[in-house]
Design a protein around this motif. Structure first.
Motif, PDB file in Angstrom:
ATOM      1  N   LEU A  94       0.849  -1.187   0.000  1.00 45.71           N
ATOM      2  CA  LEU A  94       0.000   0.000   0.000  1.00 45.71           C
ATOM      3  C   LEU A  94       0.888   1.242   0.000  1.00 45.71           C
ATOM      4  O   LEU A  94       1.642   1.475   0.947  1.00 45.71           O
ATOM      5  CB  LEU A  94      -0.900   0.012   1.234  1.00 45.71           C
ATOM      6  CG  LEU A  94      -1.837  -1.193   1.387  1.00 45.71           C
ATOM      7  CD1 LEU A  94      -2.561  -1.129   2.728  1.00 45.71           C
ATOM      8  CD2 LEU A  94      -2.832  -1.251   0.251  1.00 45.71           C
ATOM      9  N   PRO A  95       0.859   2.058  -1.062  1.00 44.12           N
ATOM     10  CA  PRO A  95       1.711   3.244  -1.096  1.00 44.12           C
ATOM     11  C   PRO A  95       1.251   4.310  -0.124  1.00 44.12           C
ATOM     12  O   PRO A  95       0.058   4.458   0.156  1.00 44.12           O
ATOM     13  CB  PRO A  95       1.588   3.723  -2.557  1.00 44.12           C
ATOM     14  CG  PRO A  95       0.312   3.142  -3.054  1.00 44.12           C
ATOM     15  CD  PRO A  95       0.093   1.867  -2.300  1.00 44.12           C
ATOM     16  N   ALA A  96       2.217   5.073   0.398  1.00 45.95           N
ATOM     17  CA  ALA A  96       1.957   6.211   1.274  1.00 45.95           C
ATOM     18  C   ALA A  96       2.696   7.418   0.722  1.00 45.95           C
ATOM     19  O   ALA A  96       3.842   7.302   0.281  1.00 45.95           O
ATOM     20  CB  ALA A  96       2.414   5.916   2.702  1.00 45.95           C
ATOM     21  N   ILE A  97       2.040   8.573   0.724  1.00 45.66           N
ATOM     22  CA  ILE A  97       2.649   9.822   0.282  1.00 45.66           C
ATOM     23  C   ILE A  97       2.723  10.753   1.479  1.00 45.66           C
ATOM     24  O   ILE A  97       1.694  11.117   2.061  1.00 45.66           O
ATOM     25  CB  ILE A  97       1.845  10.473  -0.862  1.00 45.66           C
ATOM     26  CG1 ILE A  97       1.835   9.567  -2.096  1.00 45.66           C
ATOM     27  CG2 ILE A  97       2.421  11.834  -1.220  1.00 45.66           C
ATOM     28  CD1 ILE A  97       0.967  10.094  -3.232  1.00 45.66           C
ATOM     29  N   GLY A  99       3.358  10.233   4.477  1.00 47.63           N
ATOM     30  CA  GLY A  99       2.753   9.676   5.677  1.00 47.63           C
ATOM     31  C   GLY A  99       1.278   9.358   5.578  1.00 47.63           C
ATOM     32  O   GLY A  99       0.699   8.847   6.539  1.00 47.63           O
ATOM     33  N   LEU A 100       0.633   9.620   4.441  1.00 48.15           N
ATOM     34  CA  LEU A 100      -0.795   9.344   4.253  1.00 48.15           C
ATOM     35  C   LEU A 100      -0.935   8.231   3.225  1.00 48.15           C
ATOM     36  O   LEU A 100      -0.384   8.320   2.124  1.00 48.15           O
ATOM     37  CB  LEU A 100      -1.530  10.606   3.792  1.00 48.15           C
ATOM     38  CG  LEU A 100      -1.466  11.775   4.789  1.00 48.15           C
ATOM     39  CD1 LEU A 100      -2.039  13.043   4.165  1.00 48.15           C
ATOM     40  CD2 LEU A 100      -2.214  11.436   6.077  1.00 48.15           C
ATOM     41  N   ALA A 101      -1.700   7.166   3.580  1.00 43.26           N
ATOM     42  CA  ALA A 101      -1.671   5.944   2.780  1.00 43.26           C
ATOM     43  C   ALA A 101      -3.067   5.428   2.482  1.00 43.26           C
ATOM     44  O   ALA A 101      -4.078   5.922   2.996  1.00 43.26           O
ATOM     45  CB  ALA A 101      -0.872   4.860   3.512  1.00 43.26           C
ATOM     46  N   ASP A 102      -3.092   4.387   1.629  1.00 50.60           N
ATOM     47  CA  ASP A 102      -4.271   3.575   1.370  1.00 50.60           C
ATOM     48  C   ASP A 102      -5.430   4.443   0.878  1.00 50.60           C
ATOM     49  O   ASP A 102      -5.302   5.163  -0.098  1.00 50.60           O
ATOM     50  CB  ASP A 102      -4.631   2.771   2.618  1.00 50.60           C
ATOM     51  CG  ASP A 102      -5.527   1.578   2.328  1.00 50.60           C
ATOM     52  OD1 ASP A 102      -5.707   1.240   1.141  1.00 50.60           O
ATOM     53  OD2 ASP A 102      -6.034   0.968   3.282  1.00 50.60           O
ATOM     54  N   ASP A 103      -6.582   4.431   1.556  1.00 51.43           N
ATOM     55  CA  ASP A 103      -7.740   5.181   1.086  1.00 51.43           C
ATOM     56  C   ASP A 103      -7.573   6.687   1.238  1.00 51.43           C
ATOM     57  O   ASP A 103      -8.419   7.453   0.761  1.00 51.43           O
ATOM     58  CB  ASP A 103      -9.001   4.733   1.828  1.00 51.43           C
ATOM     59  CG  ASP A 103      -9.541   3.421   1.290  1.00 51.43           C
ATOM     60  OD1 ASP A 103      -9.058   2.974   0.235  1.00 51.43           O
ATOM     61  OD2 ASP A 103     -10.434   2.835   1.927  1.00 51.43           O
ATOM     62  N   ARG A 104      -6.527   7.133   1.886  1.00 53.08           N
ATOM     63  CA  ARG A 104      -6.255   8.570   1.952  1.00 53.08           C
ATOM     64  C   ARG A 104      -5.637   9.080   0.650  1.00 53.08           C
ATOM     65  O   ARG A 104      -5.433  10.282   0.494  1.00 53.08           O
ATOM     66  CB  ARG A 104      -5.351   8.894   3.140  1.00 53.08           C
ATOM     67  CG  ARG A 104      -6.036   8.650   4.482  1.00 53.08           C
ATOM     68  CD  ARG A 104      -5.232   9.167   5.644  1.00 53.08           C
ATOM     69  NE  ARG A 104      -6.030   9.117   6.864  1.00 53.08           N
ATOM     70  CZ  ARG A 104      -5.862   8.238   7.842  1.00 53.08           C
ATOM     71  NH1 ARG A 104      -4.917   7.311   7.726  1.00 53.08           N
ATOM     72  NH2 ARG A 104      -6.640   8.263   8.906  1.00 53.08           N
ATOM     73  N   LEU A 105      -5.309   8.155  -0.259  1.00 55.21           N
ATOM     74  CA  LEU A 105      -4.827   8.511  -1.592  1.00 55.21           C
ATOM     75  C   LEU A 105      -5.889   8.155  -2.612  1.00 55.21           C
ATOM     76  O   LEU A 105      -6.663   7.221  -2.425  1.00 55.21           O
ATOM     77  CB  LEU A 105      -3.538   7.757  -1.920  1.00 55.21           C
ATOM     78  CG  LEU A 105      -2.391   7.836  -0.910  1.00 55.21           C
ATOM     79  CD1 LEU A 105      -1.204   7.031  -1.425  1.00 55.21           C
ATOM     80  CD2 LEU A 105      -1.989   9.273  -0.649  1.00 55.21           C
ATOM     81  N   ARG A 106      -5.909   8.883  -3.723  1.00 52.45           N
ATOM     82  CA  ARG A 106      -6.761   8.499  -4.841  1.00 52.45           C
ATOM     83  C   ARG A 106      -5.871   7.746  -5.826  1.00 52.45           C
ATOM     84  O   ARG A 106      -4.930   8.313  -6.391  1.00 52.45           O
ATOM     85  CB  ARG A 106      -7.387   9.713  -5.515  1.00 52.45           C
ATOM     86  CG  ARG A 106      -8.437   9.323  -6.558  1.00 52.45           C
ATOM     87  CD  ARG A 106      -9.085  10.525  -7.191  1.00 52.45           C
ATOM     88  NE  ARG A 106     -10.210  10.112  -8.022  1.00 52.45           N
ATOM     89  CZ  ARG A 106     -10.842  10.920  -8.863  1.00 52.45           C
ATOM     90  NH1 ARG A 106     -10.446  12.179  -8.992  1.00 52.45           N
ATOM     91  NH2 ARG A 106     -11.855  10.484  -9.578  1.00 52.45           N
ATOM     92  N   ILE A 107      -6.153   6.467  -6.008  1.00 51.00           N
ATOM     93  CA  ILE A 107      -5.341   5.617  -6.876  1.00 51.00           C
ATOM     94  C   ILE A 107      -6.212   5.129  -8.025  1.00 51.00           C
ATOM     95  O   ILE A 107      -7.245   4.494  -7.808  1.00 51.00           O
ATOM     96  CB  ILE A 107      -4.748   4.433  -6.093  1.00 51.00           C
ATOM     97  CG1 ILE A 107      -3.898   4.955  -4.927  1.00 51.00           C
ATOM     98  CG2 ILE A 107      -3.912   3.556  -7.012  1.00 51.00           C
ATOM     99  CD1 ILE A 107      -3.310   3.874  -4.050  1.00 51.00           C
TER     100      ILE A 107
END
Length: 765
Positions: A94-97, A99-107
């Motif tokens: 699960l990538p993190a940008i 410090g914010l990861a998973d559903d906190r990113l729009r993939i």
């Protein structure tokens, strides 16, 4: 340990792909021998849709050099400043940008917003595209334009398959293909990939497929003091990372038609994953079937561009205990508790045959985006999006305390999004560019009634109490979310520019954060998508997260970009950040005393968080000698995260880390020596009993040699066989009695892989 590669469909496809490659290469060789015309030049058929600024594309050369090293598409992002990975299955990091990861990113994958349909998020969006099927990877870190954001607070990742190719006017139809294979020594990973296409000036038909398998990997040294798995006669070596094997197969069939400035595409994707085991989860994925249909239109007009997309994805997902985890349970503990198989013929039964868990997900989406050229300096982007998500998550009775009925973790779950956005990109002068935008979203959520295995008042785990309490409340909610972004870029001269901006981003909770309801320790342990070994309970009262981010990028570079250096400081404050609190399952209330040095049950709760840091990156040439051209590239990432309500650290924040690479190119050779250095992880989430990890450094050696149609990749990962723990790999629960919070020892992090030699070959025809 060796896992049987026995799935008939997967094995048959592997053999079929190899045979097809051979036949295609022979046929093309005969055609080439008789042809009198030179090879045609292929022109890409993608129509320019004027993508917004602020993106960081992953270098295609980096993608090509890493294909033999990994089966996990997310791992190809590690050269992007500010990006790290949460450890998970072998193809599902699960990538993190920042410090914010998973559903906190729009993939997004080929423009589709895909959602993980699993209480452990074992099937994230990037797991549905194999690294060999990638055409491009693009990251918007921190301040994503509203046209590329939505329902996220940390940034955007776009993964795209290879663009369709069409013959140029007057040229013959194009027939081309590619076949490749790889082997990695540590976990005996192997795979094969195939692509083939036929194209005229107006029509393109293409297929791509990829299959990969791996056994458990080994750390560089023993990391545990036990070898039992809970299954009689089955033990693991103390350096073997249990439940890290996988087997997966992906297919994509694409059709494209172009008429003047109009391009129509249809993509059919199918994933068949016999298994993917998890070293930091209590369950394993023992089957995942996904199919998707993606239809799109791209058009170029005098006034600008138009993009229309419609897609649907269906997911059938199954979990249970894999080969390295205890399967047979009994209640109360008896002879079968040691793992001896028992027979379940009817309910009630003293023993249980595993713990089957099923999830069905269906995602349907439509989007319309237009880029309108108002004048030579100003471009207006407007769009509308609709997404509907349906989720059912149920656990059939298997015996013992898991009977006599079906446990409905989520029944008739719904999460529907509608959005409108507009943004204006302006070139004020040769030096100034600005981008401002607004996005309005509505997220509607609902779910049916909960039910436990046993709804009798005295049933284990307060199932009746918790289900009745959940059912007595309204499950429907409507969130109205407003995103704002403002970005400016100032180009001082040919050697220096600065980009800075502000973003206000909002994300609504996912279905597992809102609708999981049971405080029973066993059931809560099965709801965990961060890999920390704890159990989680949802919260119907959650409100959306609201993040305000300030960021700037200072960019010094040569006029020809031969050398460059970037510094990107950032600051993000998140109101109503969805963290967790200690939960007393018996009292169904927040606990007054934290559980320490053990796994526990937590409940999602809105709090407040702050993250800040800086990302540095750069490259420069070193020398030109008779040994070739030498260069250097590197990056340094620093992120700090804190819960402002409690003063606790945020979970899974990657410690300070650096990646330094010396490159050498001469003729057809392309080689590199890479140093990865990671500081000790001491700033952790006390509430989650996050495990501290020591610092480490690794050396990777990579090389490649290219002929006209053949590329050979080889190298050694972790050259000196360094032992280390993954700072964001979670807690080790890869073997043993994982259904119980005390059945696996607390305090062991998941270790990284020991030395691994790899080789890969790719042939184009």
């Amino acid at each position: 340990m060796s896992y049987p590669q026995s799935h008939p469909f997967s094995r048959a496809m592997t053999l079929a792909m190899s045979a097809l490659c051979l036949q295609c290469s022979q046929a093309l060789a005969q055609e080439a021998a008789t042809a009198s015309l030179p090879t045609v030049t292929v022109n890409a058929s993608k129509i320019d849709t004027a993508q917004p600024p602020g993106a960081t594309p992953v270098d295609p050369a980096v993608l090509a050099s890493r294909l033999a090293t990994t089966s996990d598409t997310a791992s190809l992002l590690t050269d992007v400043p500010g990006l790290s990975l949460y450890g998970a299955g072998g193809v599902s990091s699960l990538p993190a940008i920042n410090g914010l990861a998973d559903d906190r990113l729009r993939i997004k994958v080929d423009g589709m917003d895909l959602i993980a349909s699993c209480p452990n998020h074992m099937n994230p969006a990037l797991s549905y595209i194999d690294p060999t099927q990638l055409g491009a990877l693009t990251v918007y870190a921190g301040i994503a334009p509203v046209s590329s954001g939505g329902d996220s607070i940390g940034g955007t990742i776009n993964a795209e398959s290879r663009a369709p190719e069409l013959a140029a006017p007057g040229q013959k139809p194009i027939v081309k293909g590619e076949v490749g294979t790889f082997y990695r020594s540590n976990n005996k990973a192997s795979g094969v990939n195939l692509s083939a296409s036929y194209a005229t000036q107006a029509l393109s038909i293409s297929y791509s497929g990829a299959s990969s398998q791996a056994d458990n990997y080994s750390a560089a040294a023993d990391f545990k003091t036990y070898d039992a798995t809970g299954r009689p006669g089955h033990i693991l070596a103390r350096d073997e990372v249990g439940s890290s094997a996988f087997d997966t197969l992906n297919h994509t069939l694409a059709l494209a038609f172009k008429n003047d400035n109009h391009l129509f595409e249809a993509r059919l994707g199918i994933q068949d994953m016999p298994f993917q085991l998890y070293p930091n989860q209590r369950m394993d994925m023992l089957y995942n079937k996904q199919d998707s249909l993606n239809l799109s239109y791209l058009g170029q007009f005098d006034w600008g561009s138009l993009e229309v997309r419609a897609y649907q994805e269906n997911v059938d997902h199954f979990m249970d205990f894999g080969a390295d985890k205890k399967y047979w349970y009994s209640n109360p503990p008896g002879p079968s508790y040691s793992g001896v198989p028992c027979v379940v013929t009817a309910f009630p039964s003293a023993c249980a045959a595993g713990m089957p868990m099923y999830t069905e997900g269906k995602t349907t989406g439509v989007s319309v985006k237009a880029g309108v050229a108002l004048n030579p300096q100003d471009l207006l982007r407007v769009g509308a999006e609709l997404q509907q998500y349906r989720n059912n998550d149920w656990w059939p009775a298997s015996g013992a305390s898991m009977a006599p009925g079906t446990f409905w973790n989520i029944k008739d779950g719904e999460r529907d999004r509608t959005a409108l956005f507009a943004e204006l990109e302006s070139g004020k002068s040769a030096q100034w560019m600005t981008l401002i935008g607004a996005r309005l979203e509505q997220v509607r959520m609902d779910a049916g009634e909960a039910a436990g295995y046993n709804m009798a008042p005295a049933a284990m785990g307060n199932q009746a109490r918790d289900a009745n309490a959940f059912n007595a409340q309204s499950h429907a909610s409507t969130d109205t979310n407003l995103d704002l972004s403002a970005l400016a870029k100032y180009t001082a001269n040919a050697n220096y520019d600065v980009e800075f901006g502000f973003a206000h981003k909002v994300r609504s909770p996912n279905v597992y954060e809102r609708f999981t309801w049971s405080t029973w320790t066993m059931a809560a342990l099965m709801n965990n998508f961060v890999g920390d070994g704890n159990g989680y309970v949802g919260n119907l009262g959650l409100v959306p997260e609201k993040a305000n981010t300030l960021s700037a990028t200072f960019d010094w570079h040569a006029a020809d970009k031969a050398w460059g250096f970037k510094a990107t400081p950032f600051f993000t404050q998140v109101d109503d950040y969805i963290d967790a609190v200690q939960w007393n399952a018996t009292a169904n209330a927040a606990a007054t005393t934290l559980v320490t040095n053990a796994f526990s049950v937590l409940k999602y709760m809105n709090q407040s968080a702050r993250l800040y840091g800086v990302n540095l990156s750069g490259h420069l040439p070193l020398a030109k000698t008779s040994w070739g051209e030498f260069g250097f590239k590197g990056l340094l990432n620093y992120t700090h995260g804190k819960n402002r309500d409690t003063g606790d650290g945020l979970y899974n924040i990657m410690p300070r880390n650096a990646r330094l690479t010396v490159t050498q190119k001469t003729g057809a050779w392309d080689n590199s020596l890479e140093l990865v250095a990671v500081k000790a992880k001491t700033d952790v989430s006390t509430l989650r009993n996050e495990i501290k990890t020591p610092g480490y450094s690794l050396v990777n050696l990579r090389g490649s040699y290219s002929w006209q149609t053949v590329r050979l990749d080889f190298g050694v990962e972790n050259l000196f066989d360094k032992f280390y723990f993954l700072p964001t790999g979670g807690a080790y629960t890869g073997q043993g009695t994982t259904m119980s919070s005390t059945g696996t020892p607390y305090g062991t992090a998941v270790p990284g892989m020991g030395r691994s030699v790899y080789v890969g070959v790719n042939l184009k025809f």
